[in-house]
Design an enzyme around this catalytic site. Sequence first.
Site, mmCIF file in Angstrom:
data_model
loop_
_atom_site.group_PDB
_atom_site.id
_atom_site.type_symbol
_atom_site.label_atom_id
_atom_site.label_comp_id
_atom_site.label_asym_id
_atom_site.label_seq_id
_atom_site.Cartn_x
_atom_site.Cartn_y
_atom_site.Cartn_z
ATOM 1 C CG ASP A 25 3.517 13.487 11.361
ATOM 2 O OD1 ASP A 25 3.815 14.501 10.698
ATOM 3 O OD2 ASP A 25 3.798 12.339 10.985
ATOM 4 C CB VAL A 52 1.569 -0.002 5.073
ATOM 5 C CG1 VAL A 52 0.160 -0.495 5.370
ATOM 6 C CG2 VAL A 52 2.088 0.789 6.268
ATOM 7 C CG ASP A 69 11.795 7.894 8.315
ATOM 8 O OD1 ASP A 69 12.707 7.566 7.532
ATOM 9 O OD2 ASP A 69 12.001 8.498 9.373
ATOM 10 C CB ILE A 70 9.872 3.598 10.976
ATOM 11 C CG1 ILE A 70 8.360 3.673 11.179
ATOM 12 C CG2 ILE A 70 10.559 4.855 11.463
ATOM 13 C CD1 ILE A 70 7.965 3.763 12.646
ATOM 14 N N GLY A 71 8.890 1.921 7.997
ATOM 15 C CA GLY A 71 8.327 0.645 7.593
ATOM 16 C C GLY A 71 7.547 0.712 6.302
ATOM 17 C CG LEU A 77 -1.903 -1.161 1.347
ATOM 18 C CD1 LEU A 77 -2.649 -1.087 2.674
ATOM 19 C CD2 LEU A 77 -2.874 -1.163 0.182
#
EC number: 2.7.11.1
Length: 506
Positions: free
Chosen positions: A248, A137, A133-135, A129
Amino acid sequence: MASKYGSGVLPENKKEKGDKETPETSYSSQSVSVNTLADQVSSTLSFAPSSDSKTGGEVKFNEKSDQSGKSNTCRPSTSSDISDESTCSSFSGNNKPHKANDVRWEAIQAVRTKHGVLGLNHFRLLKRLGCGDIGTVHLAELHGTRCFFAMKVMDKGALASRKKLLRAQTEREILQCLDHPFLPTLYSHFETEKFSCLVMEFCPGGDLHTLRQRQPGKRFSEQAAKFYVAEVLLAMEYLHMLGIIYRDLKPENVLVRDDGHVMLSDFDLSLRCTVSPTVVRSTVLASEGQKNSGYCAQPACIQQPSCISAPTTCFSPRYFSSKSKKDKKMKNETGNQVSPLPELVAEPTSARSMSFVGTHEYLAPEIIKGEGHGSAVDWWTFGIFLYELLFGKTPFKGSGNRATLFNVVGQPLRFPESPVVSFAARDLIRSLLVKEPQHRLAYKRGATEMKQHPFFEGVNWALVRCASPPEIPKPVDYESAPATPAAATSTSVKSDQSNYLEFDFF
């Protein structure tokens, strides 16, 4: 920008987010143990070729230690196994009241009952999807069911090398605490030798940034914007009550569910702090409100929520049959004799952080100037968010990131001549985008004060979930989603992360 739980891929022109961080003092670093699923990773977690890799850079700034006490609502967990549940004192395990009517919870629980634990081998990954920055999806289906989830997969080795394990841990612990209609549901989390996975709610409508791009003039009507920001406001109110400063907010992080209602996402930049909810009488609140706004903030002038009246929409002014002046006068006199109800104020006003985190166009002045910040940064970003929904752009965007930061600090707020929006909308934005946080709307009373602003006139806060959304996403054809072929997981994750850039501006 952090990863999405929605269906759309990440546009290349999305705004840049910043935060290069050092560990915050009150958290313990996460230790990782090897588990029995290690051998299944390569065959189970495979990625299909995708063109959605992000080319825009997320800009990271230096993050200093936060000076706030951490809330004991959700204590950090030092355990790291493949457990689906962890310790969260408020809402853990089956104590979340809204689990009862969710078939996905039932499906998850059925697998746990049968196999003991939930892992990667219980899911079929359909497509990617988006990446953040950290993963990364993925759309995932629980084997043997028709239940679909958004699975966020994070490479623990990459996170450790980039000093972002703490951010991943913070997001997971916050997600475990949430139980709100406009916030994500964390169905499960588990770890393998190499990966940390979060199983969350899938939002097929994409995000508000993508949806705005499809609107005429690439902006929402005022009525549509009111719908979205009202739901976001309720989500922010809930977060602040838990002592969570979001930090954020932007259209990219507001996802659209299948019913058209919204859900905030991405909590890796959030800050947890202590909060003391207080019940305050409305007479005191009204006097404070009059000092900060040109509008009347007396309870008699503010439309209160009512579950008795059922308008066709919760976002339209209510019309009543005409009455004689005598009847109106008697009603006013009666109303003046009744003491207004007290109001709950739960704003973490004492929180202080020196972190330099956020997206350039949404950064509050106090963050840029390094003065330390608290919950008021969320209300600044709320003003930028509303401005962008109404006008199709942010108010302080410059020719580059540095120019944008200078504009935020030094340039006054200006409204374009077109489109024409109501005075109430402009007044709300103007009251939120005050450069001195102590003079900003909602600085002391948070969402309680925001709800009383005339922009939200006609909003029945008790029935917001009953309102008709401006747009309903088209049904997702899950059958057409291709199954992911075998591929090297670590290579795919590292490929995604190589698309992110880090710059130091100061």
